[in-house]
Design an enzyme around this catalytic site. Sequence first.
Site, mmCIF file in Angstrom:
data_model
loop_
_atom_site.group_PDB
_atom_site.id
_atom_site.type_symbol
_atom_site.label_atom_id
_atom_site.label_comp_id
_atom_site.label_asym_id
_atom_site.label_seq_id
_atom_site.Cartn_x
_atom_site.Cartn_y
_atom_site.Cartn_z
ATOM 1 N N LYS A 109 -3.538 -1.493 -0.179
ATOM 2 C CA LYS A 109 -3.162 -0.408 -1.140
ATOM 3 C C LYS A 109 -4.828 0.418 -1.714
ATOM 4 C CE LYS A 109 0.088 -0.161 -5.449
ATOM 5 N NZ LYS A 109 0.531 -1.107 -6.240
HETATM 6 O O1 G3P Z 1 2.008 -1.215 -9.268
HETATM 7 C C1 G3P Z 1 1.825 0.106 -9.667
HETATM 8 C C2 G3P Z 1 2.678 0.675 -10.830
HETATM 9 O O2 G3P Z 1 4.034 0.425 -10.497
HETATM 10 C C3 G3P Z 1 2.422 0.203 -12.159
HETATM 11 O O3 G3P Z 1 3.342 0.215 -13.096
HETATM 12 O O4 G3P Z 1 4.452 -0.084 -15.410
HETATM 13 O O5 G3P Z 1 1.896 -0.427 -14.825
HETATM 14 O O6 G3P Z 1 2.761 1.945 -15.031
HETATM 15 P P1 G3P Z 1 2.943 0.520 -14.738
#
Ligand code: G3P
Length: 214
Positions: A83
């Site tokens: 990533k």
């Molecule tokens: O892993 C990346 C993403 O899905 C993060 O989500 O909930 O931290 O905005 P969030």
Amino acid sequence: MKIFIDTANLAQIKEAASYGLLDGVTTNPSLVAKEGKNFKQLLQEIVEIVDGPISAEVVATDYNGIIKEANELAKIHENIVVKVPLIKDGIKAVKKLTEEDIKTNVTLCFSASQAILAAKAGATYISPFVGRLDDISFNGMDLIKQIVEIYKNYNYKTQILVASIRHPLHVVEAALMGAHVCTMPFDVIEKLFNHPLTSIGLEKFLKDWEKSNQ
Ligand code: G3P
């Protein structure tokens, strides 16, 4: 549409995998930090639970650093997807990693222009963050619609991995739009199963059955 779990928590990954519907895992530095475990050891354990793409994020932000970390992560297992953040050095690194057959997931995507660059660099996945856009009063799913259309126009091979999912409606909308993957926290996976009419209906069936004395 593929379903990935967005967590580094082994118990949640094991439970979600036990349903037989889990296609992969995404992690990020915040999720890994929460577990308080060694990153590479954690990844070793995850690849043993789920036989599918496992995203592991670099923390370097310069080209050479990203390439170095990416090679180290990719060596852990063939299912590791590196990533990389959507910054200039990140996109340059993705181009190079793609040439070396290392799979990449370009993360922190918040615009269609960024998604075009990731596809041109040959990213395996692009991760637009829908929930974080919703948080700032921009409809995150509108971005998914744009990326789906653009990628179709040019037959880009990069898969659209909808991230930062907050609820089942994000998942349904992503599926309607034809996104390739949704990655979601464990609680959203759980919510996908639920419908009050299913619970009410089942309770009634079982009560009626009991009355029949069979
Ligand atoms: O892993 C990346 C993403 O899905 C993060 O989500 O909930 O931290 O905005 P969030």
